[in-house]
Scaffold this motif. Structure first.
Motif, PDB file in Angstrom:
ATOM      1  N   VAL A   1       0.868  -1.179   0.000  1.00 57.87           N
ATOM      2  CA  VAL A   1       0.000   0.000   0.000  1.00 57.87           C
ATOM      3  C   VAL A   1       0.904   1.228   0.000  1.00 57.87           C
ATOM      4  CG1 VAL A   1      -1.798   1.306   1.198  1.00 57.87           C
ATOM      5  CG2 VAL A   1      -1.809  -1.203   1.287  1.00 57.87           C
ATOM      6  N   VAL A   2       0.624   2.179  -0.879  1.00 62.67           N
ATOM      7  CA  VAL A   2       1.400   3.418  -0.962  1.00 62.67           C
ATOM      8  C   VAL A   2       0.442   4.596  -0.805  1.00 62.67           C
ATOM      9  CG1 VAL A   2       2.825   4.886  -2.454  1.00 62.67           C
ATOM     10  CG2 VAL A   2       3.153   2.394  -2.449  1.00 62.67           C
ATOM     11  N   ALA A   3       0.838   5.585   0.005  1.00 60.20           N
ATOM     12  CA  ALA A   3       0.068   6.822   0.140  1.00 60.20           C
ATOM     13  C   ALA A   3       0.955   7.996  -0.262  1.00 60.20           C
ATOM     14  CB  ALA A   3      -0.435   7.002   1.563  1.00 60.20           C
ATOM     15  N   ILE A   4       0.447   8.847  -1.115  1.00 62.20           N
ATOM     16  CA  ILE A   4       1.162  10.055  -1.530  1.00 62.20           C
ATOM     17  C   ILE A   4       0.190  11.225  -1.410  1.00 62.20           C
ATOM     18  CG2 ILE A   4       2.343  11.260  -3.397  1.00 62.20           C
ATOM     19  CD1 ILE A   4       3.189   8.551  -4.517  1.00 62.20           C
ATOM     20  N   THR A   5       0.627  12.289  -0.724  1.00 62.06           N
ATOM     21  CA  THR A   5      -0.173  13.512  -0.641  1.00 62.06           C
ATOM     22  C   THR A   5       0.592  14.659  -1.285  1.00 62.06           C
ATOM     23  OG1 THR A   5       0.682  14.072   1.561  1.00 62.06           O
ATOM     24  CG2 THR A   5      -1.345  12.756   1.456  1.00 62.06           C
ATOM     25  N   SER A   6      -0.149  15.609  -1.831  1.00 63.43           N
ATOM     26  CA  SER A   6       0.460  16.698  -2.594  1.00 63.43           C
ATOM     27  C   SER A   6      -0.399  17.954  -2.492  1.00 63.43           C
ATOM     28  CB  SER A   6       0.589  16.308  -4.078  1.00 63.43           C
ATOM     29  OG  SER A   6       0.960  14.964  -4.254  1.00 63.43           O
ATOM     30  N   GLY A   7       0.138  19.050  -3.030  1.00 58.80           N
ATOM     31  CA  GLY A   7      -0.591  20.317  -3.035  1.00 58.80           C
ATOM     32  C   GLY A   7      -0.641  20.948  -4.403  1.00 58.80           C
TER      33      GLY A   7
ATOM     34  N   ILE B   1       5.569   9.166  -9.774  1.00 57.80           N
ATOM     35  CA  ILE B   1       6.399   8.790  -8.617  1.00 57.80           C
ATOM     36  C   ILE B   1       6.252   7.299  -8.328  1.00 57.80           C
ATOM     37  CG2 ILE B   1       6.656   9.084  -6.119  1.00 57.80           C
ATOM     38  CD1 ILE B   1       5.903  12.041  -6.519  1.00 57.80           C
ATOM     39  N   PHE B   2       5.019   6.830  -8.355  1.00 61.95           N
ATOM     40  CA  PHE B   2       4.748   5.429  -8.037  1.00 61.95           C
ATOM     41  C   PHE B   2       5.387   4.498  -9.057  1.00 61.95           C
ATOM     42  CE2 PHE B   2       1.714   1.777  -8.412  1.00 61.95           C
ATOM     43  CZ  PHE B   2       1.977   1.202  -7.182  1.00 61.95           C
ATOM     44  N   GLU B   3       5.190   4.793 -10.342  1.00 61.37           N
ATOM     45  CA  GLU B   3       5.667   3.882 -11.392  1.00 61.37           C
ATOM     46  C   GLU B   3       7.183   3.944 -11.572  1.00 61.37           C
ATOM     47  OE1 GLU B   3       4.072   2.506 -15.673  1.00 61.37           O
ATOM     48  OE2 GLU B   3       4.404   4.665 -15.520  1.00 61.37           O
TER      49      GLU B   3
ATOM     50  N   ILE C   1       9.113   4.172  -7.214  1.00 60.27           N
ATOM     51  CA  ILE C   1       8.791   3.269  -6.101  1.00 60.27           C
ATOM     52  C   ILE C   1       8.698   1.819  -6.576  1.00 60.27           C
ATOM     53  CG2 ILE C   1       7.062   2.667  -4.353  1.00 60.27           C
ATOM     54  CD1 ILE C   1       6.374   5.626  -4.152  1.00 60.27           C
ATOM     55  N   LEU C   2       7.865   1.548  -7.579  1.00 61.10           N
ATOM     56  CA  LEU C   2       7.664   0.170  -8.037  1.00 61.10           C
ATOM     57  C   LEU C   2       8.965  -0.552  -8.399  1.00 61.10           C
ATOM     58  CD1 LEU C   2       4.414   0.006 -10.197  1.00 61.10           C
ATOM     59  CD2 LEU C   2       4.879  -1.098  -8.005  1.00 61.10           C
ATOM     60  N   PRO C   3       9.921   0.067  -9.085  1.00 67.31           N
ATOM     61  CA  PRO C   3      11.143  -0.667  -9.444  1.00 67.31           C
ATOM     62  C   PRO C   3      11.904  -1.207  -8.242  1.00 67.31           C
ATOM     63  CG  PRO C   3      10.965   1.329 -10.755  1.00 67.31           C
ATOM     64  CD  PRO C   3       9.902   1.415  -9.710  1.00 67.31           C
ATOM     65  N   TYR C   4      11.735  -0.571  -7.080  1.00 67.56           N
ATOM     66  CA  TYR C   4      12.446  -1.018  -5.890  1.00 67.56           C
ATOM     67  C   TYR C   4      11.649  -2.046  -5.083  1.00 67.56           C
ATOM     68  CZ  TYR C   4      15.529   2.850  -6.958  1.00 67.56           C
ATOM     69  OH  TYR C   4      16.414   3.697  -7.588  1.00 67.56           O
TER      70      TYR C   4
END
Length: 554
Positions: A524-530, A543-545, A548-551
């Protein structure tokens, strides 16, 4: 001669103050300093609960509210402590805490009051939602001043506060007043020749006062940021991502959290955000609305997702029923396929539903139901907020307690979530179209609930059957360029990592609020932004693809 001089002086002085009341003379930027960084960190107490001497108090360095408290039925505590402000709560079965909500503006602030001695329960409430202020700077922009007409907009030096929505600009002689529609805070200013004495209030009760002078320099908002905040020393290292954020390649990223097999392995905050600051989730909280529907269905408060919306509506709205809209059922609301043309859209790569078609009205429900039907229900899905709004109206009609207390008792308490805020509709009821505030850690908990088939801490919070139904692919969202498949208020997407395709189930909100649930990786990944206005609302997907995912999938 002396009397003539005195009269002339008084005439000049009177003329100055009379002319000073012309708001064109105050049209400017103003600034000042708040007294302490904890001025909005308010202590809330219930004293002598259950006795005739029970009282409800709100205070900071001094008492703001102190009134008698009256108990309702079934241990529900209800009080109105100012016009348009209220508190409602419920005593736990073991008597050790009160869980409830302070209603201020359009927000329901959840508050948890713990028992201490003498049946006193206490907790903390912050109307700005950010805890201790990281800047004491306060700014006021007075605009469009002419005679008694003006607009005024306050800004805090701590930009983690999401801002005010001010209205009701009034002027009486040398006094101006206005209110924040969102938080419910009120502002009253005394106009003086060289300054404005501004008070910030809960109704008629003063929280703090600030002396404002005209600004001579550019405002300094959010300049307290000094470093990346590492709240959790996880095993995952994402140096390339952090370097990109530091160099502004991913602007306005506020947090990135990664959980694998139930353990947080990466947790970083940026731009001054911390683990304890609830974040505006916008439409990502639509997925929470889906969970509440599932809990109600599990409790057999309604029998089938095939039930018509008109089964849940008061008599006054039945006259808007016709042969086509009568087929709008719970399933069509969950899958964005009601067929109602009740939303506006900004048709970018991902449209952002605008509630401007119904929110300006005095009766949102009547306005939504009167919108034209452009499709037969359950045939074509188009993303919009009117569908979950109707879902919330339906659920509110079938729970026996205030809907927010139902949500707290059967979802948030089960997930050990207490630091959150619910946005309301025009009637003060929870708005299911979006706008909840949760901390990123609690967003992870919510995502994990779906990863674990509805279980949390070995308790089945939502039935596995509802979870499975929620994450199915029903209809593609036709007004989204990618035409993402859609579940019960959950998005579907596919990414590529290390030459493999990875499927994700997602809660998404404007500005870049994402919960990614990846069953195949137990992640589960959570990302917040403005990114509210710069078109980078889908930045978390990059960011996710790519970072994060490669690791995770190697």
């Amino acid at each position: 001669m002396r009397n003539h001089q005195i009269n002339l002086f008084l005439f000049i002085l009177f003329s100055f103050f009379s002319n000073a009341q012309d708001m064109s003379k105050y049209t400017s930027g103003w600034e000042g300093k708040m007294a302490t960084p904890e001025v909005f960190k308010l202590k809330v107490e219930i004293e002598n609960l259950g006795s005739k001497n029970s009282r409800f108090r709100i205070s900071n360095s001094s008492t703001i509210i102190d009134i008698p408290l009256h108990l309702g039925k079934d241990s529900i505590i209800i009080t109105g402590f100012e016009d348009n402000y209220s508190f409602e709560g419920e005593l736990s079965e073991d008597g050790k805490e009160v869980n409830g909500f302070i209603k201020s503006g359009i927000l329901l602030y959840h508050i948890n009051l713990k028992a201490s001695k003498n049946k006193t329960y206490s907790g903390v409430w912050n109307p700005l939602m950010i805890g201790t202020l990281k800047s004491l700077n306060f700014y006021l922009s007075v605009e469009n001043g002419k005679g008694n007409e003006y607009e005024a907009y306050p800004f805090f030096g701590d930009n983690r506060f999401t801002g005010t929505w001010c209205f009701d600009f009034q002027k009486d002689k040398d006094t101006i007043s206005f209110a924040d529609y969102k938080t419910g805070l009120k502002f009253i200013g005394k106009l003086l020749p060289q300054k404005i004495e501004l008070g910030i209030y809960l109704g008629k009760s003063l929280i703090t006062s600030i002396d404002l002078k005209k600004s001579l320099d550019d405002w300094k908002i959010g300049e307290f940021v000094t470093s990346i905040i590492d709240e959790n020393l996880g095993i995952l290292q994402l140096t390339e991502l952090e370097n990109g954020i530091s160099k502004n390649s991913f602007p306005n990223t506020h947090s990135v959290l990664v959980s694998e097999n139930g353990k947080i392995i990466y947790e970083k905050y940026f731009d001054g955000y911390t683990a304890n600051v609830p974040h505006d989730m916008r439409s990502a909280s639509k997925s929470i609305s889906s969970a509440i529907a599932g809990i109600a269905k599990d409790q057999v408060l309604f029998t089938s997702v095939g039930q018509s919306i008109f089964d849940f509506l008061p008599k006054k709205y039945q006259k808007q029923k016709d042969r086509l809209n009568a087929k709008i059922d719970i399933k069509s609301l969950l899958t964005m396929s009601s067929g109602l043309d009740a939303d506006d859209y900004t048709r970018e790569r991902t449209p952002v539903a605008s509630e401007n078609n119904y929110q300006p009205s005095d009766d949102w429900l009547a306005t939504v139901l009167s919108a034209p039907m452009i499709n037969r229900p359950n045939t074509i899905a188009e993303y919009g907020s009117a569908n979950p709004f109707l879902l919330g109206v339906a659920l509110d009609s079938i729970v026996s307690e205030p809907l927010e207390l139902f949500m707290d008792k059967y979802l948030f308490q089960k997930l050990e979530i207490s630091n959150y805020i619910i946005q309301t509709d025009e009637k003060g009821k929870p708005y299911f179209g979006g706008g909840m505030y949760l901390t990123p850690r609690d967003m992870i908990k919510f995502g994990a609930l779906y990863l674990n088939k509805g279980r949390y801490n070995n308790e089945q919070v939502i039935s596995e059957n509802w979870i499975n139904s929620s994450v199915k692919k029903y209809l593609p969202l036709e007004n989204v360029p990618d035409k993402n498949p859609y579940g019960y208020l959950w998005w579907h997407n596919t990414y590529q990592a290390n030459k493999k395709m990875v499927s994700s189930i997602e809660a998404r909100g404007a500005g870049g609020q994402y919960i990614f649930v990846v069953p195949d990786l137990k992640v589960v990944v959570a990302i917040t932004s403005g990114n509210w206005r710069n078109g980078k609302t889908q930045q978390p997907e990059i960011i996710f693809e790519e970072y994060i995912l490669p690791y995770l999938d190697d």
